[in-house]
Design an enzyme around this catalytic site. Structure first.
Site, PDB file in Angstrom:
ATOM      1  N   ASP A   1      38.794  -6.156  10.387  1.00 21.72           N
ATOM      2  CA  ASP A   1      37.798  -5.089  10.447  1.00 21.72           C
ATOM      3  C   ASP A   1      37.204  -4.949  11.850  1.00 21.72           C
ATOM      4  O   ASP A   1      36.929  -5.950  12.515  1.00 21.72           O
ATOM      5  CB  ASP A   1      36.673  -5.442   9.451  1.00 21.72           C
ATOM      6  CG  ASP A   1      35.685  -4.316   9.252  1.00 21.72           C
ATOM      7  OD1 ASP A   1      36.107  -3.225   8.852  1.00 21.72           O
ATOM      8  OD2 ASP A   1      34.482  -4.533   9.491  1.00 21.72           O
TER       9      ASP A   1
ATOM     10  N   GLU B   1      50.709 -21.148  13.484  1.00 20.39           N
ATOM     11  CA  GLU B   1      50.914 -22.494  12.941  1.00 20.39           C
ATOM     12  C   GLU B   1      51.601 -22.414  11.578  1.00 20.39           C
ATOM     13  O   GLU B   1      52.106 -23.400  11.063  1.00 20.39           O
ATOM     14  CB  GLU B   1      49.564 -23.210  12.751  1.00 20.39           C
ATOM     15  CG  GLU B   1      48.853 -23.547  14.041  1.00 20.39           C
ATOM     16  CD  GLU B   1      47.393 -23.948  13.771  1.00 20.39           C
ATOM     17  OE1 GLU B   1      47.013 -24.173  12.599  1.00 20.39           O
ATOM     18  OE2 GLU B   1      46.630 -24.010  14.754  1.00 20.39           O
TER      19      GLU B   1
END
Ligand code: NOJ
Length: 561
Positions: A229, A279
């Site tokens: 957002d 990751e």
């Protein structure tokens, strides 16, 4: 039968094997060509009859979504929140609003979606939290200058020559009024949106660390990524200078070095998030960034966002040349960067496009629900054009974002009375705008029954005309909006997925035409006159029964014969 056996029998899991993380047939990342369906959870499906949509309601509709043929779901904020901005005022980033369910429901939903080959994107709201967030509550309790206040933008007011104290500067809230609110001890805090949404100070290491941890929280639960957002917010000019101009939301901020939009410092934050995503395997994030064409590439650098919404088509005039140049302005830079384009016709912040397309060209859809006249709206024209726009966008290279109900041709409920409106835009507009509730009205699933099958008494009233748009009136019905979308998504998977190329075809005035590497063409007659049906095998037409001619405001997908 066990769930997955039932789904397999219904053919729902078969197609989606292509989308499974470990056994993807496509060599492309799913989000490059995927169709992502936006679920405004409050209004999607209500499983417990309290009139508010919830996660178990969404779970019950996953087979519907798999059958429609989508690849991913973006869920609007589902966190605990006072809901003063529809949940974009987050009180706790690691939990679920009790009206929507529990974390266990969310886990089950993610698992079931994955079984159906559907990815889940969570809405990350980093620019601001809610005034109910523990950090802000602590900040209010604490003294000026305290560490608790340092996570937000608290500062002293400005003093005029006559000694009157006012807000620190002239920044305005996107929702209207000052962007500053004064607290009891005299200090002011910054909120670029509602006062209930204090902006976080992203220069603070604790804020940075907290959000990395929030990302991991959802990634560990199996989320496939995030919609971020106000991605062009976050960084502020810490000298808080007055602004010479005020930039509206939903318009690209084109000023260089603006004091609070699109600042260079924010990219460092994005890189930190990307490192967290990297990751994990195969996760993505899409930016809600209202920035200029020149700025956008920065957000799409290889160590930043995977993609960014493009709202340009949503703003474009209904005109073949305007569409062509807008599409090119999105597609070309994305291609040059190796990023994927995105196409958006509607979302929870704008008037639904079936209604938007039915308004006269010179009418503003933001103010028309207030100013009228009501008879300026041509519903039939709007729906006809919405069908054309679906074929134009779903045939383009890149990701398509669909907004719930768009596949039903659902109209805007522009006639909602003022006393039911919930959106801060309506509250703060001083009667000039009704805001965004008209596109957030609960979905009609059945023509009969309470709240048209949504659940209990709908939290936002549905108009009688919703019955005609109900899903049960459309599924499997030739020529319905739903059938158009379902057919389009099937053909898209067959013919459009693995080829990124877009080639423009000159097809005459008022006609937009392009072909894809598979040879499939999209021809859309956006002009006033009929044109002859182009040669080729017809795969899909925007309205049924087109054979020899492509009348005004119709479109076709064709395969070479
Ligand atoms: C953009 C969201 O889409 C909108 O609904 C919200 O009001 C603002 N950001 C503030 O979070």
């Amino acid at each position: 039968l066990a769930r997955h056996e039932r789904w397999a029998q219904e053919g729902l899991t078969r197609r989606s094997v292509h989308n499974q993380r470990d056994s993807r047939v496509s060599t492309l990342d799913w989000w490059r060509t995927g169709t992502i369906y936006q679920v405004y959870i409050r209004s999607f499906a209500d499983s417990n009859g309290d009139g508010t949509g919830d996660i178990n309601g969404l779970r019950s509709k996953l087979p519907y979504l798999a059958d429609l043929g989508i690849d991913g779901i973006w869920i609007n904020p589902w966190y605990p929140s006072p809901l003063l901005d529809g949940g974009y005022d987050v009180a706790d980033y690691r939990d679920i609003h009790p009206s929507y369910g529990t974390l266990e429901d969310a886990d089950a939903m993610i698992e079931e979606a994955h079984e159906l080959g559907i990815r889940i994107l969570v809405d990350l709201v980093p620019n601001h939290c809610s005034w109910d967030h523990v950090w802000f509550k602590a900040a209010l309790q604490a003294a000026p200058g305290s560490p608790e206040r340092a996570r937000f933008h608290f500062t002293e007011g400005s003093v005029a020559d006559d000694g009157t104290v006012g807000p620190p500067n002239n920044w305005k809230s996107v929702f209207g009024g000052s962007a500053w609110t004064q607290v009891d001890d005299g200090q002011w805090y910054l909120h670029l949106f509602d006062p209930s949404q204090p902006d976080l100070d992203w220069t603070h290491p604790e804020v940075r660390e907290e959000f990395r941890s929030i990302l991991r929280f959802w990634l560990d639960r199996g989320a496939d990524g995030f919609r971020v957002d106000v991605a062009h917010g976050l960084a502020k000019d810490m000298d808080f200078p007055d602004l010479s101009d005020h930039v509206q939301i939903l318009s690209s901020a084109k000023q260089p070095n603006h004091a609070h939009w699109d600042r260079d410092e924010l990219h460092e934050i994005v890189r930190e998030w990307r490192a967290v995503l990297d990751e994990y395997d195969d996760r993505m994030m899409v930016a809600e960034a209202w920035v200029s064409e020149e700025s956008l590439p920065k957000y799409l650098r290889p160590d930043e966002y995977h993609q960014s919404f493009s709202f340009d088509l949503l703003m474009a005039a209904w005109d073949a040349d305007a569409y062509r140049s807008t599409i090119a302005s999105v597609y070309e830079p994305a291609k040059a960067l190796g990023a994927a384009s995105t196409w958006v016709l509607s979302n929870h912040d704008v008037m639904r496009h079936t209604t938007r397309f039915g308004l006269p060209a010179d009418e503003s859809w933001r103010t028309w629900p207030v100013t009228g006249p009501a008879d300026a709206l041509d519903t039939e024209l709007g729906e006809r054009r919405a069908r054309v726009a679906a074929l134009i966008t779903l045939g383009l290279p890149g990701a398509s974002y669909l907004y719930q109900g768009e596949e039903l041709g659902l109209p805007e409920v522009w006639e909602l009375p003022w006393d039911v409106l919930d959106d801060p835009v309506a509250r703060r507009s001083e009667g000039t705008q009704k805001g965004r509730d008209g596109c957030r009205v609960p979905i009609p699933w059945t023509a009969d029954g309470e709240s048209f099958g949504f659940g209990g008494p709908a939290w936002m009233p549905q108009p009688d005309r919703f019955a005609a748009y109900a899903a049960d009136q459309q599924i499997g019905v030739d020529g319905s909006f739903h059938s158009l979308y379902k057919d389009a998504l099937r053909i898209r998977r067959e013919h459009f997925v693995d080829d990124a190329e877009l080639t423009w075809i000159d097809a005459g005035d008022g006609v937009l035409a392009y072909s894809r590497a598979s040879g499939v063409r999209c021809v859309a007659n956006m002009g006033a006159e009929s044109v002859p049906m182009p040669a080729g095998e017809i795969l899909l037409t925007s309205i049924p029964g087109l054979t020899d001619e492509l009348p005004s405001d119709t479109a076709v997908w064709l395969r070479p014969t």
